[in-house]
Design a protein around this motif. Structure first.
Motif, PDB file in Angstrom:
ATOM      1  N   LEU A  61       0.848  -1.191   0.000  1.00 54.27           N
ATOM      2  CA  LEU A  61       0.000   0.000   0.000  1.00 54.27           C
ATOM      3  C   LEU A  61       0.887   1.246   0.000  1.00 54.27           C
ATOM      4  O   LEU A  61       1.635   1.481   0.953  1.00 54.27           O
ATOM      5  N   VAL A  92      -0.078  -6.354   3.008  1.00 57.46           N
ATOM      6  CA  VAL A  92      -1.422  -6.929   3.011  1.00 57.46           C
ATOM      7  C   VAL A  92      -1.372  -8.199   2.158  1.00 57.46           C
ATOM      8  O   VAL A  92      -0.770  -8.197   1.071  1.00 57.46           O
ATOM      9  N   GLN A 107      -8.279  -6.675  -3.562  1.00 57.89           N
ATOM     10  CA  GLN A 107      -9.314  -5.772  -3.047  1.00 57.89           C
ATOM     11  C   GLN A 107      -9.874  -6.276  -1.717  1.00 57.89           C
ATOM     12  O   GLN A 107     -10.020  -5.511  -0.756  1.00 57.89           O
ATOM     13  N   THR A 110      -7.218  -5.936   1.085  1.00 54.23           N
ATOM     14  CA  THR A 110      -6.961  -4.537   1.435  1.00 54.23           C
ATOM     15  C   THR A 110      -8.072  -4.020   2.344  1.00 54.23           C
ATOM     16  O   THR A 110      -7.819  -3.295   3.318  1.00 54.23           O
ATOM     17  N   SER A 117      -9.593   1.104   0.589  1.00 56.16           N
ATOM     18  CA  SER A 117      -9.612   0.645  -0.793  1.00 56.16           C
ATOM     19  C   SER A 117      -8.494   1.352  -1.543  1.00 56.16           C
ATOM     20  O   SER A 117      -7.908   2.315  -1.040  1.00 56.16           O
ATOM     21  N   PHE A 118      -8.200   0.870  -2.735  1.00 52.49           N
ATOM     22  CA  PHE A 118      -7.123   1.482  -3.511  1.00 52.49           C
ATOM     23  C   PHE A 118      -7.678   2.178  -4.744  1.00 52.49           C
ATOM     24  O   PHE A 118      -8.761   1.862  -5.238  1.00 52.49           O
TER      25      PHE A 118
END
Length: 205
Positions: A61, A92, A107, A110, A117-118
């Motif tokens: 991340l 993660v 997803q 995370t 969220s990314f």
């Protein structure tokens, strides 16, 4: 004189028997096999134990706006003898379930392990963890996030997860790789990749 690499493939291995030797939290198979030899012909039959682990997804991340990374910190049984601590700084991560894509796992994990969220998911590489004894293979990603407000303790209680988030500047994280404080393969590979692509990723602010 050196020869060209990767001379053989899957068809050059013959499996005579495959049995489950142990099944608990993990599974171990005993395999009797033979394979072609570089000098020609076939090897004799021999047995190997295989730690059947499957595929995993690991996600670094990274916040390009604040130039920092968010890592997980959790207890690892395999690191009981670690000279620092069996609580490791990691990415993660999660295992791929049947029918899931790598991106879906990224997803899900995370959200579960970091509570966020990314914005973008960038592939880094796919590698075998320790092919001399385990089938585990890792798909590695870098996820671009907004880390504002990200923190706390996460994980699934029914899986005995106790995951604390740790924020570090990109420079601090890479220094921890060089000092040996970050000492697990996926995190090292991801942070080295980030070090190489750092300036390019900072432009994604």
């Amino acid at each position: 004189m050196a020869q060209k690499p990767l001379q053989y493939g899957r068809d050059d291995v013959e499996i005579a028997a495959r049995d489950v030797a142990f099944k608990g939290f993990f599974r171990i198979e005993k395999i009797r096999l033979r394979h072609r030899m570089f000098a020609g012909g076939w090897s004799g039959y021999f047995e190997r134990e295989l730690f059947e682990r499957g595929e995993a997804v690991c996600v670094l991340l990274f916040d390009p706006q604040r130039d920092c990374v968010v890592l997980t910190e959790q207890f690892r049984i395999g690191a009981l003898a670690d000279e620092h601590s069996p609580w490791l700084l990691e990415l993660v991560a999660g295992m791929v379930e049947p029918g899931e894509s790598y991106a879906e796992v990224a997803q899900r994990e995370t959200e579960e392990e970091a509570g966020c969220s990314f914005n973008e998911l960038l592939p880094i590489c796919n590698y075998w963890v320790s092919p001399g004894g385990t089938s585990e293979r890792v798909q590695l990603y870098c996820a671009l996030i907004d880390s504002e407000g990200v923190g706390g303790v996460h994980g699934l209680a029914d899986e005995n997860e106790d995951i604390r988030l740790a924020e570090m500047s990109t420079a601090e994280a890479y220094a921890a790789v060089e000092s040996g404080r970050i000492n697990n393969a996926a995190t090292i590979i991801a942070l080295q990749w980030l070090h190489i692509h750092h300036q390019q990723l900072l432009q994604k602010k």
